[in-house]
Scaffold this motif. Structure first.
Motif, PDB file in Angstrom:
ATOM      1  N   ARG A 199     149.955 109.570   0.626  1.00  0.00           N
ATOM      2  CA  ARG A 199     150.036 109.144  -0.577  1.00  0.00           C
ATOM      3  C   ARG A 199     150.944 107.970  -0.704  1.00  0.00           C
ATOM      4  O   ARG A 199     152.057 107.800  -0.102  1.00  0.00           O
ATOM      5  N   HIS A 200     150.521 106.573  -1.091  1.00  0.00           N
ATOM      6  CA  HIS A 200     151.264 105.516  -0.848  1.00  0.00           C
ATOM      7  C   HIS A 200     151.063 104.564  -2.368  1.00  0.00           C
ATOM      8  O   HIS A 200     150.177 105.076  -3.025  1.00  0.00           O
TER       9      HIS A 200
ATOM     10  N   CYS B  62     155.306  99.639   0.090  1.00  0.00           N
ATOM     11  CA  CYS B  62     154.948 101.246  -0.433  1.00  0.00           C
ATOM     12  C   CYS B  62     156.295 101.944  -1.189  1.00  0.00           C
ATOM     13  O   CYS B  62     157.431 101.882  -0.719  1.00  0.00           O
TER      14      CYS B  62
ATOM     15  N   ASN C 193     156.917 104.627  -2.022  1.00  0.00           N
ATOM     16  CA  ASN C 193     157.291 106.052  -1.441  1.00  0.00           C
ATOM     17  C   ASN C 193     157.921 105.830   0.176  1.00  0.00           C
ATOM     18  O   ASN C 193     158.818 106.832   0.337  1.00  0.00           O
ATOM     19  N   HIS C 194     157.384 104.720   0.823  1.00  0.00           N
ATOM     20  CA  HIS C 194     157.967 104.940   2.378  1.00  0.00           C
ATOM     21  C   HIS C 194     158.659 103.504   2.707  1.00  0.00           C
ATOM     22  O   HIS C 194     158.717 103.074   3.719  1.00  0.00           O
TER      23      HIS C 194
ATOM     24  N   MET D  68     157.655 100.791   5.276  1.00  0.00           N
ATOM     25  CA  MET D  68     156.317 100.564   5.104  1.00  0.00           C
ATOM     26  C   MET D  68     156.092  99.176   3.970  1.00  0.00           C
ATOM     27  O   MET D  68     156.262  99.390   2.982  1.00  0.00           O
TER      28      MET D  68
HETATM   29 CU   LIG Z   1     153.336 105.168   1.891  1.00  0.00          CU
END
Ligand SMILES: [Cu+2]
Length: 249
Positions: free
Chosen positions: A194-195, A229, A231-232, A240
């Motif tokens: 999930r990104h 990203c 999330n990351h 990311m």
């Molecule tokens: Cu990500």
């Protein structure tokens, strides 16, 4: 339109390259004419080059440099913008000095106090400056169209297509950096996890992408656009993240 020199440059850039080299040689020929006291032929030669160059600036060089201006001064750390800016700045000086010399040498338009006496010194300075600008121009052609960042290179960073796909996996973008011309569309395809795809400057935002989903964005202005990203990763190339370099056409 594609160029004819096989370097990945545009047709206009290739025309300009050949014309500039020819003009550089013509100025040297003009210098020898002056040394042989053929001053009329010398004048016609140098004035023709000066005027032809004005046309090349107006038709080809200025339109392609315009896309660089929004990147200044921040973009100067980047060879791509730095070499073109140095060429443009010195080129303006060389063209203006050339026109000034023509005005003084060939007309009576300027008042006495604006006229110089040391002909040879000024003209030699101008010729040397012109050749410096020409060499930086060759450097610009190389960096823009032939070097590792150039449009003609075949590497991952080369903007050979107006449509590039970037894959999202756990936890990176591949390729991490891509270079495309203005107007190109980048497609992000999420292979796993999930990104999100979020511009560091907020200019685009995908929302959550599940495995198998995609997102695209069309870049309408030149510049370097970092993204990450949500999330990351974080803005500024952390975690990311990736970068799209959009080059002027
Ligand atoms: Cu990500």
């Amino acid at each position: 339109m594609k160029g004819f020199l096989g370097t990945g440059a545009t047709f206009n850039a290739d025309v300009n390259l050949l014309v500039q080299l020819t003009m550089g040689v013509a100025l040297l020929v003009g210098m020898f004419l002056a040394r042989r006291n053929r001053f009329t032929a010398h004048g016609i030669c140098q004035v023709t080059v000066m005027l032809l160059n004005l046309a090349m600036i107006g038709l080809i060089m200025w339109p392609s440099f315009r896309g660089v201006i929004p990147q200044l001064p921040a973009g100067l750390g980047d060879r791509y913008y730095a070499v073109a800016t140095a060429h443009a700045a010195l080129g303006i000086v060389a063209e203006l000095l050339g026109l000034y010399i023509v005005l003084v040498a060939a007309t009576n338009l300027l008042p006495q106090w604006l006229r110089f006496q040391r002909w040879k010194l000024w003209m030699r300075t101008e010729l040397a400056l012109w050749w410096v600008v020409l060499l930086i121009g060759l450097g610009t052609y190389y960096v823009w169209y032939m070097g590792p960042q150039g449009k003609g290179a075949g590497g991952a960073g080369a903007p050979s297509a107006a449509y590039i796909t970037v894959k999202l996996t756990n936890f990176e973008f591949t390729p991490k950096e891509a270079s495309v011309p203005v107007g190109a569309t980048i497609e992000w395809v999420n292979d796993a996890g999930r990104h999100t795809v979020e511009a560091d400057d907020g200019s685009f935002q995908s929302g959550t992408l599940l495995a198998g989903s995609r997102f695209e964005h069309t870049f309408k202005t030149a510049g370097t656009f970092g993204y990450h990203c949500g999330n990351h990763g974080d803005p500024g190339g952390k975690g990311m993240s990736g970068r799209i370099k959009v080059t002027p056409r």
